[in-house]
Design an enzyme around this catalytic site. Structure first.
Site: not given
Ligand code: NI
Length: 135
Positions: A15, A34, A40, A42, A80-81, A125
């Site tokens: 995200h 961020c 990036h 998580h 997911d992914h 997160e």
């Molecule tokens: Ni983040």
């Protein structure tokens, strides 16, 4: 006799946090790393909690296999992914913070679970940062 049952699931997603109404400078100042334009990732840990009465016939509050399948279908299969900003309708316009992701997940699950159950969603997160939404 009310008991809370919890199912833990996992998804990986990328995200970028930013407010489209703000300048690049404002976004950088507030969101810092961020706001990286190249995104990036998580490793999200999701805990879905259902509170309800224990069925005297089965001893269960809820069939955990059923709960796992529901979370897989409604949440994991979608996120997911994925790049949450680019690959999902849910976050095309909505900043994909942990707070907003938890609310989106709660709203997906709530109509699929009998109203007699209380529903809570906990989303990690990182190991140290997590949010909870109860509706
Ligand atoms: Ni983040």
């Amino acid at each position: 006799m009310k008991v809370t049952v919890c199912r833990k699931e996992h998804f990986n997603a990328a995200h970028r946090l930013y407010n489209t109404a703000w300048s690049d400078e404002q976004n950088d100042a507030f969101f810092g790393k961020c706001n990286n334009p190249n995104y990036h990732g998580h490793n999200y840990e999701l805990i879905v909690k259902l509170t309800g009465t224990v069925d005297p016939d089965t001893g269960y509050v809820y069939d955990m296999k059923k709960l796992s399948t529901l979370v897989q279908e409604e949440v994991i299969a979608r996120f997911d992914h994925k790049n949450l900003n680019l690959d999902t309708e849910e976050f095309a316009q909505l900043n994909p913070t942990a707070e907003n992701i938890a609310v989106v997940i709660w709203n997906k699950l709530r109509p699929k679970i009998d109203a007699g159950y209380e529903l809570a969603v906990v989303l990690y997160e990182t190991e140290r940062n997590f949010v909870e939404y109860n509706g």
